[in-house]
Motif scaffolding. Sequence first.
Motif, mmCIF file in Angstrom:
data_model
loop_
_atom_site.group_PDB
_atom_site.id
_atom_site.type_symbol
_atom_site.label_atom_id
_atom_site.label_comp_id
_atom_site.label_asym_id
_atom_site.label_seq_id
_atom_site.Cartn_x
_atom_site.Cartn_y
_atom_site.Cartn_z
ATOM 1 N N PRO A 194 0.833 -1.208 0.000
ATOM 2 C CA PRO A 194 0.000 0.000 0.000
ATOM 3 C C PRO A 194 0.868 1.258 0.000
ATOM 4 N N MET A 195 0.562 2.182 -0.873
ATOM 5 C CA MET A 195 1.352 3.405 -0.973
ATOM 6 C C MET A 195 0.429 4.617 -0.997
ATOM 7 N N ALA A 196 0.821 5.631 -0.248
ATOM 8 C CA ALA A 196 0.031 6.856 -0.243
ATOM 9 C C ALA A 196 -0.018 7.403 -1.664
ATOM 10 N N ALA A 197 -1.201 7.771 -2.114
ATOM 11 C CA ALA A 197 -1.354 8.137 -3.521
ATOM 12 C C ALA A 197 -2.244 9.358 -3.698
ATOM 13 N N ASP A 198 -2.201 9.867 -4.899
ATOM 14 C CA ASP A 198 -3.019 10.996 -5.300
ATOM 15 C C ASP A 198 -4.434 10.509 -5.610
ATOM 16 N N THR A 199 -5.411 11.408 -5.499
ATOM 17 C CA THR A 199 -6.788 10.946 -5.703
ATOM 18 C C THR A 199 -7.326 11.219 -7.110
ATOM 19 N N GLY A 200 -6.651 12.057 -7.874
ATOM 20 C CA GLY A 200 -7.045 12.292 -9.272
ATOM 21 C C GLY A 200 -8.518 12.626 -9.429
ATOM 22 N N PRO A 201 -9.136 12.124 -10.499
ATOM 23 C CA PRO A 201 -10.520 12.503 -10.781
ATOM 24 C C PRO A 201 -11.549 11.928 -9.804
ATOM 25 N N ILE A 202 -11.144 11.013 -8.917
ATOM 26 C CA ILE A 202 -12.122 10.450 -7.968
ATOM 27 C C ILE A 202 -12.339 11.445 -6.816
ATOM 28 N N GLY A 203 -11.265 12.126 -6.395
ATOM 29 C CA GLY A 203 -11.390 13.162 -5.370
ATOM 30 C C GLY A 203 -11.080 12.669 -3.970
ATOM 31 N N GLY A 204 -11.112 13.612 -3.004
ATOM 32 C CA GLY A 204 -10.837 13.281 -1.609
ATOM 33 C C GLY A 204 -9.392 13.525 -1.249
ATOM 34 N N ASN A 205 -9.035 13.277 0.043
ATOM 35 C CA ASN A 205 -7.644 13.535 0.412
ATOM 36 C C ASN A 205 -6.944 12.371 1.098
ATOM 37 N N LEU A 206 -7.592 11.213 1.174
ATOM 38 C CA LEU A 206 -6.927 10.033 1.726
ATOM 39 C C LEU A 206 -7.018 8.936 0.681
ATOM 40 N N SER A 207 -5.871 8.371 0.331
ATOM 41 C CA SER A 207 -5.901 7.374 -0.728
ATOM 42 C C SER A 207 -4.647 6.510 -0.693
ATOM 43 N N HIS A 208 -4.815 5.230 -0.990
ATOM 44 C CA HIS A 208 -3.666 4.319 -1.127
ATOM 45 C C HIS A 208 -3.784 3.535 -2.429
ATOM 46 N N GLU A 209 -2.657 3.429 -3.092
ATOM 47 C CA GLU A 209 -2.589 2.495 -4.227
ATOM 48 C C GLU A 209 -1.946 1.224 -3.710
ATOM 49 N N PHE A 210 -2.360 0.074 -4.242
ATOM 50 C CA PHE A 210 -1.713 -1.194 -3.910
ATOM 51 C C PHE A 210 -0.891 -1.592 -5.126
ATOM 52 N N ILE A 211 0.420 -1.723 -4.881
ATOM 53 C CA ILE A 211 1.345 -1.856 -6.004
ATOM 54 C C ILE A 211 2.185 -3.109 -5.882
ATOM 55 N N ILE A 212 2.329 -3.842 -6.980
ATOM 56 C CA ILE A 212 3.300 -4.946 -6.963
ATOM 57 C C ILE A 212 4.519 -4.522 -7.779
ATOM 58 N N LEU A 213 5.679 -4.929 -7.321
ATOM 59 C CA LEU A 213 6.907 -4.498 -7.998
ATOM 60 C C LEU A 213 7.030 -5.159 -9.358
ATOM 61 N N ALA A 214 7.395 -4.377 -10.366
ATOM 62 C CA ALA A 214 7.666 -4.921 -11.697
ATOM 63 C C ALA A 214 8.361 -3.840 -12.496
ATOM 64 N N GLU A 215 9.447 -4.222 -13.133
ATOM 65 C CA GLU A 215 10.225 -3.281 -13.941
ATOM 66 C C GLU A 215 9.369 -2.626 -15.015
ATOM 67 N N THR A 216 8.390 -3.383 -15.501
ATOM 68 C CA THR A 216 7.572 -2.900 -16.607
ATOM 69 C C THR A 216 6.354 -2.118 -16.126
#
Length: 444
Positions: A194-216
């Motif tokens: 889980p990484m703190a992330a931007d909310t973009g077009p969805i909005g709000g100020n609390l958000s996490h992206e779930f990311i798996i590592l991959a060079e690509t």
Amino acid sequence: MLLSKSFIPILKNNPSEAKIKSHQLMLRVGMMKQASAGIYSWLPLGFKVMKKIEEIVRQEQNKIGAQEILMPTIQSSEIWKESGRYEDYGEEMLRIKDRQNREMLYGPTNEEQVTEIFRSSLKSYKSLPQLLYHIQWKFRDEIRPRFGIMRGREFYMKDAYSFDISDEEAFYSYNKFFLSYLRTFKRLSLTAIPMAADTGPIGGNLSHEFIILAETGESKIFTDKRIFDLNTNETELEKNSLEQMRKKYEQYYSVTDEKFNKDEFEKVVSEENRLITKGIEVGHIFYFGDKYSKAMGASVDLPGGKKDFVKMGSYGIGVSRLVGAIIEAKYDDKNEIMKWPLSVAPYDIALVPMINKNDTSALDKAININKELIKNNIDSLIDDTEENFSSKIKKMNLIGVPYQIIIGKSSEGDLLEFKEIGKETQNLSLTKIIETIKKQKNSN
Ligand code: P5A
């Protein structure tokens, strides 16, 4: 299933248009086929995997008390005008007119639709919290669809929405999804951070992206390595333990590109723990309070008689993208060996009999073995072709069925040549093989 009768159109070589290994493998073994830019048909092998992923995602949503619904793919522009996003969403939104000249759209996400459903039925705090989700196709007219189903225009998403009476209750819902996502990705045998992330077009100020590592991967990430050693064994959904679990993750610096701050990174993470790399976003969660409920008038009666707008969050998992993400994580493209985690494998086991025109005894044996497997709910793919042994194995290694039984002409007695892809061959009885697979299946 007999391989000769299956619809698995395998290509001899990697297609040149595919730049990353998931795209290459999916085309190579015929998991999907492009229909037009960023839009795909799912063929049996790919469809089976995606449906298994979907089922795991569904089970984990149900476990935290989310209720499944199904909203349409086509939405009316009216609700998007109410929220103010009809204009804001721009060219990524596919806009359609019906025969009455009404403005419709193919949903890129469902915050508006679900808020409309909520406001028309629920009026009291007594009905809260509500967690609703659906698993449905989405359309985003991405300017640069690429890497096959990884960044498609049409894609399959699980999207959930929470409705609560206060910020405090809403954070509890947010944390439930946070934990549930960690569990879901673990069952798919992925380490998603889980990484703190931007909310973009969805909005709000609390958000996490779930990311798996991959060079690509397309997301650039900045993180404290120690976050990878965290493990969550929490089974409870207690408020306190959930909050502690999130804090445990948040103690380590871990952000996406948009949230990156060089000074802070260098201040809080010692040099040996810094990791700057790339990853694939497989999930994204948001808390946006009353952004939609206020704009669309979704309120409830509070205990004291007052009314307030409900506090909402939304929670997405890229179900179709996960098929590619698992390949990126598991496919050894140098040796051309794929190994699907059993939890999502298109078949549980491959039977590889050595056959020639004059002697089909090995095939007969495979068919008999399969009868026992069927009784035990083990799904097998039988290579009944007359190709030579090495090309049979090569093909099975690409398809990635995690277990194989090799049946030679000389195979006699009770012991069978059993192999887990990437491991040594063992001689085991069919009973023992069935036991091994069942045990593995139950552990998920
Ligand atoms: C959360 C649920 C949302 O749309 N609204 C409802 C919020 N979030 S999101 O980050 O924009 O998307 C959620 C997940 O969907 C996957 N995804 C895609 N998969 C394939 N092709 C695409 N073009 C695409 N866009 C998003 C990602 O896994 C993302 O995390």
